[in-house]
Design an enzyme around this catalytic site. Structure first.
Site, PDB file in Angstrom:
ATOM      1  CB  ALA A   1      -8.268  -5.164  -5.462  1.00  0.00           C
TER       2      ALA A   1
ATOM      3  N   GLY B   1      -4.976  -4.758  -1.631  1.00  0.00           N
ATOM      4  CA  GLY B   1      -5.102  -3.297  -1.746  1.00  0.00           C
ATOM      5  C   GLY B   1      -5.496  -2.148  -0.460  1.00  0.00           C
TER       6      GLY B   1
ATOM      7  CD  GLU C   1      -0.765  -3.441  -2.815  1.00  0.00           C
ATOM      8  OE1 GLU C   1       0.064  -3.615  -3.416  1.00  0.00           O
ATOM      9  OE2 GLU C   1      -1.988  -3.559  -3.123  1.00  0.00           O
TER      10      GLU C   1
END
Length: 260
Positions: A66, A112, A115
């Site tokens: 991120a 992220g 993810e």
């Protein structure tokens, strides 16, 4: 819609979504997450799209995490809202699409990025890929579903170790853990994903969507996956795809599924 951070392309019933922030190693910022939501939603509603492939631009990263600069000064309430909105509009959204989503992990998939890959229905990695959830090294934990999906895919013990050590694993290890389904040379990665997608395209899109829903049900608290399977199985009998599939089988010909 034109995008600033992603590129979409449709060919042979496959929509490829490429995260295109190479100077940031394709890191996910707020704008990119919102653009991805729009792109996935558009592909899901497009009757010409039967499979979605998501990848990163360049040769270094799928998504290297991120964009930390966007939330470094957040307080508790802002942090909770960040995770809740991200999970709602992208990560949970992708997981629950009825269109199959393949993650083509072409390099670093961290935080992220991993993810997002784990929210996809399955993953294929290039041989140079590195994966991990390094959030605890920043004093935070994975917030886009990482603490839930990683144990589901690799087991509790391995997930605990990966998250606690903030370490990375290579593609070969990820394959042995069951985190990815295949490992391929980087230059052949998309070709392999397209080959797998072509196999998916032979089958009923309605049945595939029902199967995704039934499989996902097994991982939802308070939901009986067997009951969902029974319901989705029964619903299949009312579809035109079921009529076509069974008729084609009995007539010993290739099915031409209408997707209804």
């Amino acid at each position: 819609m034109s995008y600033n951070n992603i590129i979409t392309a449709l060919s042979n019933n496959i929509t490829t979504i490429t995260i295109n922030r190479p100077s940031k190693l394709n890191a996910l910022n707020k704008e990119t997450i919102e653009e991805l939501h729009h792109a996935f939603k558009t592909a899901e509603t497009d009757k010409n799209t039967k499979v979605i492939i998501v990848t990163g631009s360049g040769e270094k990263a799928f998504v290297a995490g991120a964009d930390i600069s966007e939330f470094a000064d957040f307080d508790t309430n802002e942090g909770e809202k960040l995770a809740a909105k991200g999970q709602d509009i992208l990560f949970n959204f992708v997981e629950n699409l009825s269109t199959p989503v393949i993650a083509a992990i072409n390099g670093f998939a961290l935080g992220g990025g991993l993810e997002l890959a784990m929210a996809c229905h399955f993953r294929v990695a290039s041989d140079n890929a590195k994966m991990g959830l390094p959030e605890v090294s920043l004093g935070v934990i994975p917030g886009y579903g990482g603490t839930q999906r990683l144990p589901q895919l690799v087991g509790k013990g391995r997930a605990m170790e990966l998250i606690m050590t903030a370490g990375m694993i290579d593609a070969t290890t990820a394959l042995s853990y069951g985190l990815v389904n295949h490992v391929e040379k980087q230059e052949d990665l998309l070709a392999l994903c397209q080959k797998i997608a072509a196999k998916i395209l032979r089958n009923s899109p309605v049945a595939i969507g029902a199967a995704i829903k039934a499989i996902n049900a097994n991982y939802k608290d308070g939901v009986n996956g067997f009951e969902i399977e029974i319901k989705q199985f029964g619903n299949s009998f009312a579809t035109k795809d079921f009529k076509e599939g069974t008729t084609a089988f009995l007539q010993k010909r290739k099915a031409d599924f209408p997707g209804e």
